[in-house]
Scaffold this motif. Structure first.
Motif, mmCIF file in Angstrom:
data_model
loop_
_atom_site.group_PDB
_atom_site.id
_atom_site.type_symbol
_atom_site.label_atom_id
_atom_site.label_comp_id
_atom_site.label_asym_id
_atom_site.label_seq_id
_atom_site.Cartn_x
_atom_site.Cartn_y
_atom_site.Cartn_z
ATOM 1 N N UNK A 443 14.785 4.559 -9.704
ATOM 2 C CA UNK A 443 14.551 3.920 -8.424
ATOM 3 C C UNK A 443 13.284 4.658 -7.796
ATOM 4 N N UNK A 444 12.975 5.942 -8.255
ATOM 5 C CA UNK A 444 12.032 6.665 -7.743
ATOM 6 C C UNK A 444 10.621 6.058 -8.412
ATOM 7 N N UNK A 445 10.402 5.335 -9.717
ATOM 8 C CA UNK A 445 9.483 4.519 -9.869
ATOM 9 C C UNK A 445 9.149 3.327 -9.155
ATOM 10 N N UNK A 446 10.275 2.742 -9.026
ATOM 11 C CA UNK A 446 10.126 1.462 -8.446
ATOM 12 C C UNK A 446 9.354 1.582 -6.866
ATOM 13 N N UNK A 447 10.043 2.954 -6.300
ATOM 14 C CA UNK A 447 9.682 3.074 -4.990
ATOM 15 C C UNK A 447 8.228 3.434 -5.131
ATOM 16 N N UNK A 448 7.784 4.111 -6.225
ATOM 17 C CA UNK A 448 6.381 4.568 -6.123
ATOM 18 C C UNK A 448 5.457 3.333 -6.494
ATOM 19 N N UNK A 449 5.855 2.364 -7.352
ATOM 20 C CA UNK A 449 5.120 1.239 -7.437
ATOM 21 C C UNK A 449 4.939 0.198 -6.167
ATOM 22 N N UNK A 450 6.117 0.258 -5.465
ATOM 23 C CA UNK A 450 5.980 -0.545 -4.114
ATOM 24 C C UNK A 450 5.079 -0.073 -3.444
ATOM 25 N N UNK A 451 4.928 1.406 -3.225
ATOM 26 C CA UNK A 451 4.144 1.885 -2.291
ATOM 27 C C UNK A 451 2.659 1.668 -2.898
ATOM 28 N N UNK A 452 2.056 1.783 -4.053
ATOM 29 C CA UNK A 452 0.842 1.440 -4.902
ATOM 30 C C UNK A 452 0.683 0.094 -4.386
ATOM 31 N N UNK A 453 1.590 -0.916 -4.378
ATOM 32 C CA UNK A 453 1.085 -2.308 -4.205
ATOM 33 C C UNK A 453 1.093 -2.594 -2.746
ATOM 34 N N UNK A 454 1.689 -1.868 -1.946
ATOM 35 C CA UNK A 454 1.401 -1.847 -0.433
ATOM 36 C C UNK A 454 0.088 -1.743 -0.205
ATOM 37 N N UNK A 455 -0.169 -0.318 -0.837
ATOM 38 C CA UNK A 455 -1.774 0.290 -0.539
ATOM 39 C C UNK A 455 -2.606 -0.640 -0.955
ATOM 40 N N UNK A 456 -2.706 -1.540 -2.068
ATOM 41 C CA UNK A 456 -3.663 -2.420 -2.476
ATOM 42 C C UNK A 456 -3.822 -3.569 -1.674
ATOM 43 N N UNK A 457 -2.725 -4.058 -1.281
ATOM 44 C CA UNK A 457 -2.533 -5.408 -0.431
ATOM 45 C C UNK A 457 -3.166 -5.064 0.865
ATOM 46 N N UNK A 458 -2.930 -3.729 1.516
ATOM 47 C CA UNK A 458 -3.531 -3.381 2.582
ATOM 48 C C UNK A 458 -4.996 -3.301 2.609
ATOM 49 N N UNK A 459 -5.553 -2.742 1.295
ATOM 50 C CA UNK A 459 -7.218 -2.710 1.187
ATOM 51 C C UNK A 459 -7.767 -4.298 0.908
ATOM 52 N N UNK A 460 -6.880 -5.104 0.657
ATOM 53 C CA UNK A 460 -7.419 -6.605 0.489
ATOM 54 C C UNK A 460 -7.486 -7.254 1.736
ATOM 55 N N UNK A 461 -6.689 -6.688 2.488
ATOM 56 C CA UNK A 461 -6.565 -7.376 4.097
ATOM 57 C C UNK A 461 -7.768 -7.583 4.542
ATOM 58 N N UNK A 462 -8.394 -8.608 5.562
ATOM 59 C CA UNK A 462 -9.496 -8.788 6.174
ATOM 60 C C UNK A 462 -9.512 -7.682 7.127
ATOM 61 N N UNK A 463 -10.671 -6.966 7.234
ATOM 62 C CA UNK A 463 -10.985 -5.870 8.052
ATOM 63 C C UNK A 463 -11.509 -6.537 9.721
ATOM 64 N N UNK A 464 -10.936 -6.154 10.828
ATOM 65 C CA UNK A 464 -11.344 -6.854 12.095
ATOM 66 C C UNK A 464 -12.993 -6.497 12.257
ATOM 67 N N UNK A 465 -13.610 -7.526 12.896
ATOM 68 C CA UNK A 465 -15.210 -7.309 12.887
ATOM 69 C C UNK A 465 -15.362 -6.658 14.375
ATOM 70 N N UNK A 466 -16.573 -5.894 14.292
ATOM 71 C CA UNK A 466 -16.805 -5.450 15.428
ATOM 72 C C UNK A 466 -17.728 -5.917 16.519
ATOM 73 N N UNK A 467 -17.680 -5.856 17.774
ATOM 74 C CA UNK A 467 -18.606 -6.707 18.768
ATOM 75 C C UNK A 467 -19.817 -5.890 18.794
#
Length: 468
Positions: A443-467
């Motif tokens: 379970x600890x490994x699954x939780x660690x993998x889940x956290x890593x995936x969430x971090x990668x997805x967050x990095x790939x998400x578009x960043x909001x443009x600056x005005x």
């Protein structure tokens, strides 16, 4: 129970409480079964112990009734106890009435020497002092170590010659006093000497203690006498005041001169009490059997030993003895217990005792009553046979001992099974800990993998443009 603090550290799911609960669930059914078996086995051991105690209590009055003199109980009385006391031996006594006229009491002989100025300094001579009592002569050596008045007294006492010696202070001097240990004329004392001064009969040296029927250098202060009494007109002479072997089973203790009437009568109440004790103890055994092995029809429940073969055997054996006709009594007016007032209540199995019938039969035929209960030439009576039955059950290799031994072995088996349960539960707990630890790591490994995936997805998400 193990307590591993790291369990659940990764997931928070597998805690020590959960581990303990699962272990207890695994242990509980077997432990409850063993507890029930142990409690039941202990209760049976206790129940058999109560049966044993009740049977041992019954054996005591049965043994008394199995004796040949069980129906021969006598009591005695004296019309003048200050003159004659009396005691009886029921095994040999018979009924009778005796007029006892005590004419003379037995007494022991006493002698006293002449008076001396002191007891432990004046030398009295030396040689051999010979004391004859009851035909037995004892020689006592007197020399420089014991030739005072007290020394002679001590030497006589140490010789165990049937004579007691003492020194009496009369106020006018000291006298050696000798008393025969036993009363009667047969125990009169005779004293002779072999005096070192060469004269064995004069009043000097050891010779001053001579008292031999010819020379009386000591004074007889009390003459030996025999007891003389008439019993129903027959003169009896004895050396003591305890008169035995004149009337079978009767001992007369004469205390003073005078007349007394002595009666020996049968003590019915003492015999009745022996039988009542037997009835009471038999009924107490039935109560104990009912308590541990009976059946309650209303609640439809049986006692702990209900149906037990050992209990059935005890009841069956004893009840058979109660209805037997002992050998030799087949044609007797007294053949079985029912003939003397002892019957069985069919509802309870207890004995009922009609004392009035018993007393009547005892007076009519005491010999048959004895044969009914006791050992005889023809064979064993009812009480004798019941004693034998009880001993078979109570013996070290009897049914009760075997049943108790078997239950003890069952307790040991339960104890062994408890050890086996402990070992099995320990192994089960160890497996759970291993499984919990592996699951927690996964379970600890699954939780660690889940956290890593969430971090990668967050990095790939578009960043909001600056005005700007």
């Amino acid at each position: 129970m193990a307590s591993i603090s790291s369990i659940g550290a990764g997931s928070g799911l597998f805690t020590n409480d959960l581990l303990n609960q699962l272990v207890q669930v695994e242990r509980a059914p077997t432990e409850a079964r063993l507890n029930r078996r142990e409690a039941e086995t202990q209760a049976k051991i206790s129940a058999f112990g109560m049966i044993r105690s009740a049977l041992e209590a019954l054996k005591t009055p049965m043994e008394a009734l199995s004796q040949p003199d069980s129906m021969r109980s006598y009591t005695s009385s004296s019309s003048n106890e200050s003159v004659v006391g009396v005691s009886v031996d029921s095994s040999t006594a018979n009924r009778g009435s005796y007029t006892v006229d005590v004419q003379q009491l037995a007494q022991a002989q006493s002698l006293a020497s002449a008076a001396f100025a002191d007891r432990d300094t004046t030398a009295l001579g030396s040689g051999t002092l010979s004391l004859t009592v009851g035909g037995v002569t004892t020689d006592i050596e007197i020399d420089g170590s014991n030739n005072t008045l007290q020394g002679v007294a001590d030497a006589i006492n140490d010789a165990n010659a049937g004579v007691s010696a003492g020194v009496v202070d009369t106020g006018d001097g000291y006298r050696l006093v000798l008393s025969s240990d036993s009363s009667g004329t047969a125990n009169e004392m005779s004293i002779s000497v072999s005096d070192d001064d060469g004269n064995n009969t004069d009043s000097g040296g050891l010779s001053q203690f001579v008292f031999d029927g010819t020379t009386s250098n000591m004074e007889q202060t009390v003459a030996a006498k025999d007891a003389i009494l008439d019993i129903n007109g027959i003169q009896v002479t004895r050396s003591t005041n305890t008169i035995e072997n004149v009337v079978d089973g009767v001992t007369f203790d004469v205390l003073a001169t005078g007349v007394s009437t002595v009666k020996v009568t049968q003590d019915e109440e003492a015999v009745v009490q022996k039988v009542q004790d037997f009835v009471d103890k038999f009924n107490a055994l039935q109560d104990q059997i009912k308590k541990v092995a009976g059946y309650n029809a209303e609640t439809e429940t049986g006692g702990l030993l209900n149906g037990d073969s050992t209990i059935r055997a005890i009841q069956s054996d004893l009840r058979q003895q109660l209805t037997k006709i002992p050998a030799g009594l087949e044609d007797s007016p007294i053949r079985m217990l029912a003939d003397i007032g002892i019957t069985t209540d069919p509802a309870s199995g207890k004995l009922e005792f009609d004392q009035s019938v018993f007393k009547e039969k005892l007076g009519e035929n005491p010999e048959a009553m004895t044969a009914l209960f006791a050992e005889s030439e023809q064979g064993g009576g009812i009480a004798a046979q019941m004693v034998a039955s009880a001993e078979r059950f109570l013996g070290s290799d009897g049914l009760l001992a075997n049943r108790t031994e078997g239950l003890g072995e069952a307790l040991q088996e339960i104890e062994d099974q408890r050890f086996e349960l402990d070992d099995r539960i320990a192994a089960f707990e160890k497996r759970l800990i291993q499984q919990f630890s592996a699951a927690d790591q996964l379970i600890a490994q699954i939780q660690s993998t889940g956290n890593f995936v969430q971090q990668q997805l967050a990095a790939l998400a578009p960043q909001p443009r600056s005005n700007g």
